[in-house]
Design a protein around this motif. Structure first.
Motif, PDB file in Angstrom:
ATOM      1  N   TYR A  51       6.947   6.124   1.778  1.00 42.05           N
ATOM      2  CA  TYR A  51       5.527   5.967   2.470  1.00 42.05           C
ATOM      3  C   TYR A  51       4.587   5.824   1.225  1.00 42.05           C
ATOM      4  O   TYR A  51       3.515   5.450   1.585  1.00 42.05           O
ATOM      5  N   PHE A  52       4.953   6.714   0.287  1.00 44.06           N
ATOM      6  CA  PHE A  52       3.940   6.410  -1.078  1.00 44.06           C
ATOM      7  C   PHE A  52       3.852   4.840  -1.611  1.00 44.06           C
ATOM      8  O   PHE A  52       3.195   4.533  -2.281  1.00 44.06           O
ATOM      9  N   SER A  53       4.752   4.040  -1.160  1.00 46.56           N
ATOM     10  CA  SER A  53       4.510   2.470  -1.407  1.00 46.56           C
ATOM     11  C   SER A  53       3.211   2.088  -0.843  1.00 46.56           C
ATOM     12  O   SER A  53       2.805   1.012  -1.323  1.00 46.56           O
ATOM     13  N   ALA A  54       2.670   2.730   0.233  1.00 44.66           N
ATOM     14  CA  ALA A  54       1.501   2.226   0.599  1.00 44.66           C
ATOM     15  C   ALA A  54       0.181   2.858   0.013  1.00 44.66           C
ATOM     16  O   ALA A  54      -0.883   2.419   0.258  1.00 44.66           O
TER      17      ALA A  54
ATOM     18  N   ALA B 295      10.635  -0.525  -0.109  1.00 46.43           N
ATOM     19  CA  ALA B 295      10.115  -0.593   1.147  1.00 46.43           C
ATOM     20  C   ALA B 295       9.923  -1.972   1.651  1.00 46.43           C
ATOM     21  O   ALA B 295      10.160  -2.360   2.897  1.00 46.43           O
ATOM     22  N   HIS B 296       9.703  -2.997   0.882  1.00 44.14           N
ATOM     23  CA  HIS B 296       9.890  -4.324   1.250  1.00 44.14           C
ATOM     24  C   HIS B 296      11.286  -4.760   1.631  1.00 44.14           C
ATOM     25  O   HIS B 296      11.525  -5.601   2.660  1.00 44.14           O
ATOM     26  N   GLU B 297      12.412  -4.351   0.956  1.00 44.47           N
ATOM     27  CA  GLU B 297      13.534  -4.808   1.364  1.00 44.47           C
ATOM     28  C   GLU B 297      14.113  -4.003   2.645  1.00 44.47           C
ATOM     29  O   GLU B 297      14.993  -4.944   3.413  1.00 44.47           O
TER      30      GLU B 297
ATOM     31  N   GLU C 134       4.794  -3.322   3.753  1.00 46.91           N
ATOM     32  CA  GLU C 134       4.323  -4.649   3.022  1.00 46.91           C
ATOM     33  C   GLU C 134       3.075  -4.089   2.497  1.00 46.91           C
ATOM     34  O   GLU C 134       2.235  -3.467   3.277  1.00 46.91           O
ATOM     35  N   ALA C 135       2.769  -4.302   1.087  1.00 46.61           N
ATOM     36  CA  ALA C 135       1.567  -3.875   0.415  1.00 46.61           C
ATOM     37  C   ALA C 135       0.828  -5.228  -0.071  1.00 46.61           C
ATOM     38  O   ALA C 135       1.508  -5.949  -0.998  1.00 46.61           O
TER      39      ALA C 135
END
Length: 911
Positions: free
Chosen positions: A429-432, A502-504, A509-510
Motif C-alpha cells: 500500500y505504500f507504493s501508492a 504492486a505492479h507485478e 498502479e502509480a
C-alpha cells in the motif's frame, strides 16, 4: 376475449411452475458463493507459496501458472462485486441489508453472500446469471489447478519447501527503537555544521551527496535538529517534495514553516523572508534542472543564510551547473560502525543469538551489507524476529540465492518473501504514497481498514492489528517513524521495490497523470500530479477498486481573487471543474481519496456505488454533497476537510458502518432521532452543534464509542449540551473544543490530548467537583482564550498528569504565573504565547522534567525565575526579550547558551 384470458392464465401457471422448479436451484447460489470463497482462500495461499518459492527457483511455467490463477481470482472478485451491485439497483433500495461473510482475498477484500429471499424477476435473472458465472470460474480454477499438461502440483509442492516460516511476532516484540539511528555519521554532521557557521558574507549551498541509502537524509535531519544550528538561524525549514513539483510549492512550505517558527503571519513571501537568517534544506533533489530552478527562486535571506541539499547527483555535474557549492560526500560505513548500527536495534533473543555467535556473523553481515546503512537496517529487519542460530543461517543462505540481484533489491526480495500475506498488503500500500513524504498514521490506518486489509482502526487497548502490522514494517526497516511516531515515510529505494511488486501482482498502479494505457484492467490506481488540479479523463476505470490522488493545492489562473486576498472560484472556473463523472462507470470502487483536485460537485448518482467504504476529498473546493451519499451503506470514512461543506442530508448519519467523519465545519442534526443508528463512530472532527433542540437529547449522546472529537463554534446556548454529551463518552482519547466558551467538566479518564479554545468559567465549587471526579492519564493540554486566574488554573490542573502544556492567547489573565509542584512536575514541554498581561514567570524547582520552553508574544514580561533548576532543560526559545536574555547572560552563562533569542521587531512592518 375468453380465449385471451385463458391464454394469460396458462402463462401465469407456466410461470408459477417455472418459479417452483427454479427456486430449489437458484437458492443454492449462496452455497456456490461459499464454495467459491473457500476455494479462493486455499488457492490464494497456494499462489503465495508458488510465487515466493519461484523467486528462488525461477520456474517460468510456474510464473505463467500463477498469472493465470491470479486472473481467475480477479474474475471471481468481479463476479461477486457485480452481483452485489445488481442487487442494489434502483428499486432495490428497500430490500433487507446484505448479510456479510468476510474472507481474505488478494487485497483482503470481502466477498459477500446474500441470504434474503427473491423479490423480483430481475433478481431471479441476476442469480441465474451469477450461478452460471460461478460455475464457469470454478471450472476454470479446477482446470488451472489440475493442469496435467505441465504437471503443476509437484512443481508447486517442491517450491513450498523453499519458503521459510513467516515471522509472526507477539505484541511484546513489536515495540522497538528507531532503527534509523545516527551511527557513523558524526564526522559528516560536524563538518556540515562547521560549513553552516562559516560566514563569508554571501548565501552558500552545501550539497550532501552519496548513493541511495547512504544516510544523506539522516545526516541532514541531525544537522537541522542540532541546538547550535537552531540557535544560529532565525528559521530552519525542511522541504521534501516529489519530483516535478512546482517551485511555488517549495516557497509556500518555507513560508509556512517560517510563520510557525516566528509566530508571524505574513501575507506574502517577499520582504519578510529576505529579512530573516534562513537555513533551507532541500531533501532528495536528484534532478539537476529542478534543483537549479528551485535555487534560483529561493528567498535570499540576510547575511549568513544557507541552503543545504541532499542529492544522488555526481559532484562534478553539480559543480559544472552550480558554481560555488560546498560538497560533502558521505561514504559507506566502516566495519565497526556497520556492526554498531546493526546492534543498535536488536534486543531480546535476537541480540543474545548475535552476541553468542558474533565471530561467525560479523563477517557475513559486513560482506552482505557492504557498509551501506540502508542495507544494514534492512538486514537487521530480517533477523529482528529470529530467535535461533539456525534461523539466522537460513536468512544468510536465502540471501545467497539472490546473488544475481543488486544489494538493496536482494534484501528487500527476501524480506518480502518471508512476509505473511496481511503484512505484504500493508507494505504494497505504500507504493501508492510518494517516497520520503510523511504520511499521517491515523489516515493510513483508516485507508487500510476501508480496504479490508486491516480489521480495525481502534487503538484504545493494547496493540491492535493495524498497529502491529505497521510496527512490523518499522521493525523490518521498510518504513520509518517520524514526528514522534505520528507519521510514517518510506525510503525512495524501498518505495521503488514496493511499486514494482504492486505492479507485478496487479495490486496498484502509480502514475503522474491519468494517462494509463489500459484502463480496463486497472484495479488500484494512485495519481500524483503537482502541476495542476484538473482531471482530464476520457477513459473509464471499470475494474478499479481504489483511486488515490494528490494534486497541486493552489488555484488556477481562471479563478478569481477576492479583494481580501483569499481565493474565490469564478463561474468560469466552476464550469471547468471536474465532477468525476467517469467514476460512475467504476461500479466496484471501494476507496476514493483525492487531495487538492479541482471539483465543482460530486456526481449525483454516487449513491449507486454501494461498494464505497472510504470517501476522502480534501481541499477540493466542494460546497455540498449530493443527498445520495446517504445510500452508501458500506461507508466507513468521510473526510471532507479543507472544503466549505456545512451540511449533509440527515439520512447520512444513519449509516451503521460509519466510523470516521472529518470536516471543517459540519452541522450535526438537531435531533438525535436522525442519528439513531450511528453508534460506531470513532472519529468526529470539525462538527458544529445545534443551538436549538433539547439539551439532554443531543446528537452526540448516541456516539459513546468516540475516541477522537473536535467540536467548533461552541456557544453559551449549546455548551451545556456538549457538557452533558461528554458525560456519556468515557473512552475519549483526543478532545478539542473551540468557540466562545468551553464546558468545565471532563469525566473522561483516558485523554491523551485536550485542547480548549474559549473561556472556561470556573468557580471554586465547580472546580473542586471537577477535581474530585477526574483521573486523567498523562496528556497534552492546550488552552486558548480561557481567561483563567492562577487559583483556578491550579485547581483545574491539580489532578492532571501533563507531558506538555501550552498557555496561549489570553488563556491566563494574571500578571504572575507560577508553575507549582503537583500539576506541573511532569511537564516536558512548555509553551507560553500571547499573554498580554503576564509580567513574571516562576518555575518551582520540582518541575525537573522540563526540557523545552518557548515564550512569545508577551510584551510585558520582565523576569523568568527557576530556569536553572530544570536540569533536563535543553531548548529555550525567547521572542523579543532582550532585557531578560541580558539578565540571564550576566547571571548564568551555561543557561544563556541554551537560549535562542529571536528578534522579530525588524520584520513587523512587512507582516
Amino acid at each position: 376475449m375468453d380465449i385471451a384470458i385463458l391464454t394469460v392464465l396458462n402463462k401465469i401457471g407456466e410461470l408459477g411452475s417455472f418459479a417452483s422448479s427454479e427456486y430449489s436451484r437458484l437458492k443454492d447460489v449462496d452455497l456456490q458463493v461459499s464454495d467459491l470463497r473457500s476455494k479462493l482462500e486455499f488457492l490464494m495461499a497456494w499462489i503465495q507459496v508458488a510465487e515466493e518459492g519461484n523467486r528462488i527457483k525461477r520456474d517460468q511455467l510456474v510464473s505463467v501458472w500463477v498469472s493465470q490463477l491470479r486472473g481467475a481470482v480477479f474474475d471471481a472478485e468481479d463476479i461477486i462485486d457485480e452481483y452485489i451491485q445488481e442487487l442494489h439497483r434502483p428499486g432495490g433500495e428497500n430490500r433487507p441489508p446484505v448479510v456479510e461473510a468476510k474472507a481474505r482475498t488478494r487485497r483482503g477484500r470481502s466477498f459477500v453472500s446474500s441470504c434474503f429471499p427473491f423479490r423480483s424477476v430481475e433478481e431471479v435473472a441476476v442469480r441465474h446469471s451469477l450461478s452460471r458465472q460461478i460455475r464457469e470460474v470454478l471450472r476454470r480454477l479446477d482446470e488451472i489447478q489440475r493442469n496435467s499438461l505441465f504437471n503443476m502440483q509437484p512443481r508447486v509442492d517442491a517450491l513450498a519447501n523453499t519458503i521459510q516460516v513467516f515471522d509472526r511476532p507477539t505484541a511484546d516484540t513489536l515495540k522497538c527503537g528507531d532503527p534509523w539511528t545516527l551511527v557513523g555519521l558524526d564526522g559528516y554532521t560536524q563538518s556540515i555544521i562547521g560549513l553552516l557557521h562559516k560566514d563569508n558574507g554571501k548565501r552558500e549551498a552545501i550539497v550532501i551527496v552519496g548513493e541511495s541509502g547512504i544516510g544523506k537524509t539522516t545526516a541532514a535531519r541531525a544537522v537541522l535538529q542540532s541546538q547550535d544550528v537552531q540557535k544560529h538561524f532565525d528559521v530552519c525549514a525542511w522541504v521534501c517534495l516529489p519530483p516535478k513539483s512546482r517551485v511555488d510549492k517549495y516557497l509556500d512550505l518555507i513560508l509556512e514553516q517560517a510563520q510557525l517558527q516566528t509566530h508571524l503571519h505574513c501575507r506574502r513571501r517577499e520582504g519578510v523572508l529576505d529579512k530573516m537568517k534562513l537555513l533551507v534544506v532541500l531533501d532528495g533533489m536528484d534532478n539537476i534542472d529542478e534543483l537549479m530552478d528551485v535555487l534560483s527562486e529561493l528567498p535570499r535571506g540576510t547575511k549568513g543564510s544557507r541552503i543545504m541539499v541532499t542529492t544522488q547527483l555526481q559532484i562534478k555535474k553539480i559543480e559544472q551547473c552550480i558554481p560555488g557549492i560546498r560538497p560533502v560526500e558521505i561514504k559507506c560505513l566502516k566495519r565497526p560502525d556497520c556492526l554498531k548500527l546493526l546492534c543498535r536495534g536488536l534486543s531480546g533473543n535476537p541480540r543474545r543469538v548475535y552476541d553468542a555467535h558474533k565471530d561467525k556473523f560479523d563477517e557475513k553481515i559486513y560482506d552482505i551489507s557492504g557498509g551501506l546503512p540502508l542495507a544494514v537496517v534492512l538486514l537487521r529487519g530480517l533477523v529482528y524476529f529470529k530467535d535461533h542460530e539456525a534461523q539466522w543461517n537460513e536468512v544468510f543462505e536465502l540471501l545467497k540465492s539472490y546473488q544475481h540481484k543488486r544489494l538493496i533489491k536482494r534484501i528487500l526480495t527476501v524480506s518480502y518473501t518471508t512476509m505473511p500475506t496481511d503484512l505484504k498488503l500493508c507494505f504494497l500500500y505504500f507504493s501508492a504514497m510518494p517516497p520520503n513524504i510523511y504520511v499521517d498514521l491515523d489516515k493510513l490506518q483508516r485507508l487500510l481498514s476501508a480496504e479490508g486489509i486491516l480489521k480495525s482502526t481502534s487503538r484504545v487497548m493494547g496493540v491492535e492489528e493495524e498497529e502491529g502490522c505497521l510496527d512490523m514494517l518499522v521493525s523490518r526497516g521498510l518504513v520509518q517513524r517520524v514526528e514522534g511516531g505520528t507519521k510514517l515515510c518510506i525510503h525512495q529505494s524501498v518505495h521503488g521495490f514496493a511499486k514494482t511488486m504492486a505492479h507485478e501482482t496487479g495490486f496498484m498502479e502509480a502514475h503522474s497523470q491519468f494517462d494509463i494505457r489500459d484502463t480496463s484492467i486497472v484495479r488500484g490506481l494512485s495519481v500524483h500530479n503537482y502541476v495542476d488540479r484538473r482531471v482530464s479523463m476520457e477513459k473509464f476505470l471499470p475494474k478499479t477498486r481504489t483511486l488515490l490522488g494528490d494534486f497541486a493545492e493552489d488555484y488556477c489562473v481562471d479563478e478569481a481573487v477576492h479583494p481580501s486576498g483569499s481565493h474565490a472560484i469564478s463561474p468560469k472556473g466552476l464550469k471547468n471543474h471536474s465532477r468525476l463523472e467517469f467514476l460512475c462507470q467504476s461500479r466496484f470502487l471501494r476507496v476514493l481519496d483525492l487531495q487538492g483536485i479541482q471539483l465543482g460537485k460530486l456526481p449525483d448518482n454516487i449513491g449507486r456505488m454501494i461498494h464505497l467504504t472510504y470517501i476522502g476529498l480534501r481541499s477540493c473546493g466542494l460546497k455540498d454533497l449530493p443527498s445520495s451519499v446517504a445510500k452508501l451503506l458500506n461507508l466507513e470514512t468521510l473526510d471532507i476537510t479543507g472544503n466549505d461543506i456545512q451540511t449533509v442530508v440527515d439520512e447520512f448519519w444513519n449509516i451503521e458502518k460509519l466510523k470516521h467523519v472529518l470536516a471543517k465545519k459540519l452541522s450535526l442534526p438537531v435531533s438525535s432521532a436522525s442519528m439513531s443508528l450511528v453508534t460506531n463512530l470513532e472519529t468526529l472532527h470539525g462538527v458544529a452543534l445545534s443551538s436549538v433542540g433539547p439539551q439532554e437529547n443531543s446528537s452526540l449522546n448516541k456516539m459513546r464509542k468516540l475516541l477522537s472529537l473536535a467540536v467548533v463554534s461552541v456557544t453559551a446556548t449549546n455548551v451545556l449540551t456538549l457538557a452533558l454529551a461528554l458525560q456519556e463518552i468515557n473512552g475519549l482519547r483526543h478532545l478539542k473544543i473551540a468557540g466562545d466558551c468551553s464546558p468545565v467538566t471532563f469525566p473522561c479518564t483516558r485523554l491523551c490530548s485536550l485542547e480548549l479554545d474559549g473561556k472556561v468559567l470556573l468557580d471554586d465549587a465547580s472546580a473542586q467537583s471537577l477535581n474530585s471526579s477526574c483521573s486523567f492519564t498523562k496528556c497534552r493540554l492546550v488552552l486558548r482564550s480561557s481567561c483563567m486566574s492562577q487559583v483556578l488554573l491550579d485547581i483545574f490542573l491539580s489532578n492532571l498528569l501533563l507531558s506538555e502544556l501550552a498557555l496561549l492567547d489570553d488563556s491566563f489573565i494574571g500578571s504572575k504565573l507560577f508553575l507549582r509542584k503537583g500539576p506541573f512536575c511532569d511537564i516536558e514541554k512548555l509553551r507560553i504565547g500571547n499573554l498580554k498581561l503576564l509580567e513574571e514567570l516562576v518555575i518551582e524547582s520540582e518541575t525537573t522534567l522540563l526540557n523545552t520552553i518557548e515564550i512569545f508574544g508577551c510584551p510585558n514580561m520582565k523576569t523568568i525565575q527557576g530556569l536553572k533548576n530544570s536540569e533536563y532543560l535543553k531548548n529555550v526559545v525567547l521572542f523579543d526579550m532582550p532585557e531578560i536574555v541580558a539578565q540571564i547572560k550576566a547571571e548564568d552563562k551555561e543557561l544563556f547558551y541554551k537560549i535562542k533569542h529571536v528578534r522579530t521587531e525588524a520584520w513587523e512592518s512587512e507582516t
